[in-house]
Design a protein around this motif. Structure first.
Motif, PDB file in Angstrom:
ATOM      1  N   ILE A  42       0.856  -1.185   0.000  1.00  0.00           N
ATOM      2  CA  ILE A  42       0.000   0.000   0.000  1.00  0.00           C
ATOM      3  C   ILE A  42       0.894   1.238   0.000  1.00  0.00           C
ATOM      4  CG2 ILE A  42      -1.803   1.248   1.289  1.00  0.00           C
ATOM      5  CD1 ILE A  42      -2.507  -1.491   2.602  1.00  0.00           C
ATOM      6  N   GLY A  43       0.661   2.133  -0.968  1.00  0.00           N
ATOM      7  CA  GLY A  43       1.512   3.323  -1.082  1.00  0.00           C
ATOM      8  C   GLY A  43       0.733   4.603  -0.891  1.00  0.00           C
ATOM      9  N   TYR A  44       1.314   5.506  -0.115  1.00  0.00           N
ATOM     10  CA  TYR A  44       0.650   6.776   0.222  1.00  0.00           C
ATOM     11  C   TYR A  44       1.353   7.967  -0.411  1.00  0.00           C
ATOM     12  CZ  TYR A  44      -0.100  10.991   3.094  1.00  0.00           C
ATOM     13  OH  TYR A  44      -0.354  12.265   3.517  1.00  0.00           O
ATOM     14  N   LEU A  45       0.561   8.906  -0.889  1.00  0.00           N
ATOM     15  CA  LEU A  45       1.049  10.263  -1.201  1.00  0.00           C
ATOM     16  C   LEU A  45      -0.089  11.224  -0.893  1.00  0.00           C
ATOM     17  CD1 LEU A  45       2.829  10.046  -4.688  1.00  0.00           C
ATOM     18  CD2 LEU A  45       3.920  10.470  -2.474  1.00  0.00           C
ATOM     19  N   VAL A 234       8.275   2.075   7.476  1.00  0.00           N
ATOM     20  CA  VAL A 234       8.858   1.212   6.451  1.00  0.00           C
ATOM     21  C   VAL A 234       9.357   2.055   5.267  1.00  0.00           C
ATOM     22  CG1 VAL A 234       8.435  -0.690   4.863  1.00  0.00           C
ATOM     23  CG2 VAL A 234       7.307  -0.654   7.101  1.00  0.00           C
ATOM     24  N   SER A 235      10.619   1.857   4.878  1.00  0.00           N
ATOM     25  CA  SER A 235      11.149   2.684   3.794  1.00  0.00           C
ATOM     26  C   SER A 235      11.988   1.911   2.772  1.00  0.00           C
ATOM     27  CB  SER A 235      11.989   3.823   4.377  1.00  0.00           C
ATOM     28  OG  SER A 235      13.086   3.293   5.092  1.00  0.00           O
ATOM     29  N   SER A 236      12.256   0.638   3.000  1.00  0.00           N
ATOM     30  CA  SER A 236      13.117  -0.099   2.061  1.00  0.00           C
ATOM     31  C   SER A 236      12.519  -1.463   1.733  1.00  0.00           C
ATOM     32  CB  SER A 236      14.500  -0.311   2.695  1.00  0.00           C
ATOM     33  OG  SER A 236      14.388  -1.217   3.783  1.00  0.00           O
ATOM     34  N   GLY A 237      13.023  -2.049   0.648  1.00  0.00           N
ATOM     35  CA  GLY A 237      12.573  -3.382   0.261  1.00  0.00           C
ATOM     36  C   GLY A 237      12.850  -4.406   1.340  1.00  0.00           C
ATOM     37  N   GLU A 238      13.986  -4.223   2.001  1.00  0.00           N
ATOM     38  CA  GLU A 238      14.363  -5.148   3.062  1.00  0.00           C
ATOM     39  C   GLU A 238      13.358  -5.101   4.217  1.00  0.00           C
ATOM     40  OE1 GLU A 238      18.302  -5.792   5.871  1.00  0.00           O
ATOM     41  OE2 GLU A 238      18.370  -4.379   4.205  1.00  0.00           O
ATOM     42  N   SER A 254       5.981   8.007   3.969  1.00  0.00           N
ATOM     43  CA  SER A 254       7.034   9.022   4.008  1.00  0.00           C
ATOM     44  C   SER A 254       8.166   8.744   3.030  1.00  0.00           C
ATOM     45  CB  SER A 254       7.612   9.121   5.424  1.00  0.00           C
ATOM     46  OG  SER A 254       6.626   9.581   6.311  1.00  0.00           O
ATOM     47  N   ALA A 255       8.484   7.464   2.819  1.00  0.00           N
ATOM     48  CA  ALA A 255       9.611   7.141   1.932  1.00  0.00           C
ATOM     49  C   ALA A 255       9.308   7.582   0.497  1.00  0.00           C
ATOM     50  CB  ALA A 255       9.923   5.653   1.989  1.00  0.00           C
TER      51      ALA A 255
END
Lengths: 311, 432
Positions: A42-45, A234-238, A254-255
């Motif tokens: 899920i992606g936020y902007l 959460v900001s990375s694939g890892e 935020s990322a």
């Protein structure tokens, strides 16, 4: 006809005629991901950031690269759950004159890309728009529902009634500090999924998402068969892979905003957003060994929940 | 959807009680991130148990008497009365309380609660700096860590209070986001609280925020009205015709109004900040110019645009420069038990000078709004009227603002002040 706050169970939802633009919410998306043995991304902007068209292009790039559900932020003057990154983006949207009707127009545009769109909004703009009018217009725009981070269940009666009528998802948050009775109350009012805040605090990238998130997801599953998605930090694939191992969804905000803020221009920013989306999408697909097993979530087979409508 | 508002007469004159979820009629309640709910429940429980604990009450009363200087006097101001067509005016002297305003009443109560809950860290927001100074004071007294959020704009307007807080051992964090004033300081304090809630108590400075704050802060400020009611009966042998107070968030007003709510013959008048005038749009008169909405965890009257975005406010008084108001005031306005009028910057500054010249008392500019409203009311009610005014704070912090307003600083003074600020040495060593 209104059921008291906290009493409204998801499965009671389609009690009356649905509004004209009724959608299946996010249930089908979670069910499909579950079938694929992976978590949902899920992606936020915030709407209107980095510009009116730029945000629509960015959502498009996110979906193209593997974001399953988009979260369209309704810019608000006093975002007290947001850290400095999202505050900066929201300020820029508001300065550019983005209004609630523009947010709904953004939802309409984004829905065309095939990914369910949820509005993320603090409560006052919805109350000011008119609770029933907002639910009706969101449904008409093709929106899947709304995440309301400062609407407590005690105050949510009117929203739950309107959202149920229009078959919209109602997503509320649980936090690491939430005691069992509170988690139970929140889950009963959720439709679509439950939003588990990974840490105590505001939005923003963190180096570690923490064990508390995993414990919270486990505690939440004791009270619901709804999918549980983890957000905050959460900001990375890892990290996405790490969270996807124990949650049904991974929420990143935020990322993405940071990529746009740091880019030299809008086009470069959107490319960078696409890169991040691809990295995160790979992350949520990489780490399902043990997780699929007994985890409820993804209600296609369950007799419970408001996500019975899988179209 | 909403429970009925309750305006009941209790045995001790207690009225206007919220329901179990903190609703005063449709106002109040809780609109906060779920992460804060356990802390609010913990606070509500701690407060309820403290409220019934005689030892807690005795400790607080002792501090109010021996440390804060209560009871504060009720001063008859005859020379001011001459400017109100002879109406008899009495000043409740909260300006004489320790730290210079009524804020200490609330802060001592909340600091005792923080200790009771075992929270070693206290955070607060401040506008003019009065609540920040009071919080820093109580934290020094109880050995608690103290962090105060203050709008960057306000740290410039009230630089002396920033220094006071730092002298008292508090960390002052300027807030540059949004409008860089009080509302943004509250946002930032809320963000701190949600992050550090397990160790931290948020000491809100007015009758604002999510339940139980509006109820709890009101109860800690009721001492103003309880004393006033007794003092006015002793002094005049009867209840006043009116009680007048300024209203930003509204804690000094609710504190003096509340013990009079059951006395229906006593008129209650709140004075909001009119800034450049209601028509100008540059004001902070929430109840006069606002509409119902949700901000900072509560439903109340707000200054907001058609989309529910908070509007910028203006007042010469930093302590009234806020786009919301305590939910109980919204309730009292709607049910008509209290009335609210608007006093603009000019009228407030005229009243500031008038009280200084007639009585030798420099009020806070916030309190000067109440003086102006009371003088107008006195002219309306005539010479038989008896009016109590809450002088909620002293004006030392406002000398610079007032001197500029009245043109008391000559060009040479201004040049001198600028030179001093340029040449003053950097703080040396570890400082405080």
């Amino acid at each position: 006809m209104s059921s008291p706050a906290g009493q409204a169970e998801g499965q009671q939802a389609p009690g009356g005629p649905a509004g004209p633009g009724a959608t299946a919410g996010t249930a089908g998306t979670f069910a499909r991901a579950r079938a694929e043995g992976r978590a949902v991304l899920i992606g936020y902007l915030p709407a209107g950031f980095p510009s009116r068209q730029g945000c629509v292009d960015a959502y498009s790039a996110m979906v193209e690269a593997g974001v399953d559900i988009v979260e369209v932020g309704l810019p608000y003057s006093d975002p007290l759950m947001d850290g400095p990154t999202i505050q900066a983006a929201v300020d820029s949207s508001l300065s550019a004159g983005i209004r609630t009707k523009d947010v709904l127009a953004t939802v309409r545009a984004v829905s065309a890309y095939g990914a369910p769109a949820l509005v993320m909004s603090y409560w006052n703009p919805i109350e000011r728009y008119g609770v029933e009018a907002f639910a009706a217009d969101l449904a008409t725009a093709g929106g899947a529902g709304a995440i309301t981070p400062d609407l407590t269940i005690e105050e949510a009666g009117a929203w739950l009634t309107a959202a149920r009528f229009h078959e919209l998802d109602t997503v509320f948050l649980v936090a690491p500090s939430s005691p069992p009775a509170r988690i139970d109350l929140v889950c009963r009012s959720c439709r679509g999924f439950v939003y588990a805040a990974s840490t105590m605090g505001v939005t923003g990238a963190r180096s570690a998402v923490g064990d508390r998130a995993q414990a919270l997801v486990a505690r939440t599953r004791e009270h619901t068969d709804l999918p549980v998605a983890v957000g905050l930090g959460v900001s990375s694939g890892e990290q996405a892979a790490e969270v996807a191992a124990f949650a049904d969804g991974v929420i990143v905000g935020s990322a993405f905003v940071r990529r746009l803020l740091d880019a030299p221009d809008e086009r470069a920013g959107i490319r960078s957003v696409e890169d991040l989306a691809a990295e995160l999408a790979a992350g949520v697909r990489s780490s399902r060994g043990a997780a699929g097993g007994g985890a409820p979530g993804g209600g296609a087979a369950g007799g419970h929940t408001g996500n019975e409508v899988v179209r | 959807m909403f429970g009925p508002g309750r305006l009941l007469a209790g045995p001790d004159g207690t009225v206007s009680e919220p329901d179990g979820n903190g609703h005063f009629g449709p106002y109040g309640g809780r609109f906060v991130p779920e992460a804060l709910i356990p802390a609010l429940d913990e606070l509500a429980d701690a407060y309820q148990s403290a409220r019934q604990d005689r030892a807690f009450a005795a400790r607080l009363d002792g501090l109010l008497a021996s440390y804060a200087g209560r009871p504060t006097p009720l001063t008859e101001v005859q020379r001011l009365s001459a400017h109100a067509d002879g109406a008899r005016l009495l000043l409740k002297r909260e300006d004489l309380a320790h730290t210079g305003s009524h804020k200490i009443n609330n802060v001592l109560g909340q600091a005792l609660l923080a200790v009771r809950m075992g929270k070693p860290r206290v955070i607060a927001e401040t506008g003019a700096g009065q609540h920040g100074v009071a919080t820093a004071t109580a934290c020094a007294l109880f050995g608690l860590e103290c962090v105060v959020y203050m709008g960057e704009e306000d740290t410039r307007r009230q630089a002396l209070n920033v220094a006071r807080m730092r002298l008292l051992g508090a960390e002052v964090i300027p807030v540059a986001t949004g409008s860089a004033t009080l509302k943004d300081a509250i946002n930032e304090a809320m963000r701190d609280w949600v992050t550090n809630v397990e160790t931290t108590h948020y000491c809100i400075g007015s009758v604002l925020g999510p339940h139980p704050f509006p109820l709890m802060v009101r109860d800690f400020q009721r001492v103003i009205g309880v004393e006033t009611r007794r003092q006015v009966l002793e002094l005049a042998g009867r209840l006043p015709d009116a009680v007048v107070a300024c209203v930003g968030g509204g804690s000094n007003a609710i504190g003096i109004f509340h013990p009079f709510l059951a006395d229906r013959e006593v008129r209650l008048l709140g004075c909001e900040a009119g800034g450049d005038g209601l028509a100008s749009g540059r004001h902070a008169a929430t109840l006069a110019g606002g509409s119902a909405g949700v901000l900072h965890g509560m439903r109340t009257y707000l200054l907001q645009d058609p989309d529910g975005q908070t509007l910028p406010t203006h007042s010469i008084s930093a302590g009234l420069d806020y786009p919301g108001v305590g939910p109980e005031h919204s309730f009292l306005r709607d049910c008509g038990r209290a009335q609210y009028v608007t006093v603009d910057d000019r009228a407030a500054m005229d009243a500031f000078r008038l009280l200084a010249r007639t009585e030798g008392i420099l009020p806070a500019i916030e309190s000067a709004h109440a003086i102006a409203g009371a003088v107008d009311l006195g002219r309306e009610l005539g010479p038989d009227a008896l009016i109590v005014i809450n002088c909620s704070g002293r004006g030392d912090k406002d000398v610079d603002t007032a001197a500029r307003w009245f043109g008391l600083l000559s060009d040479t003074d201004v040049v001198q002040a600028a030179l001093e600020s340029v040449t003053s040495p950097e703080p040396a060593g570890e400082g405080w």
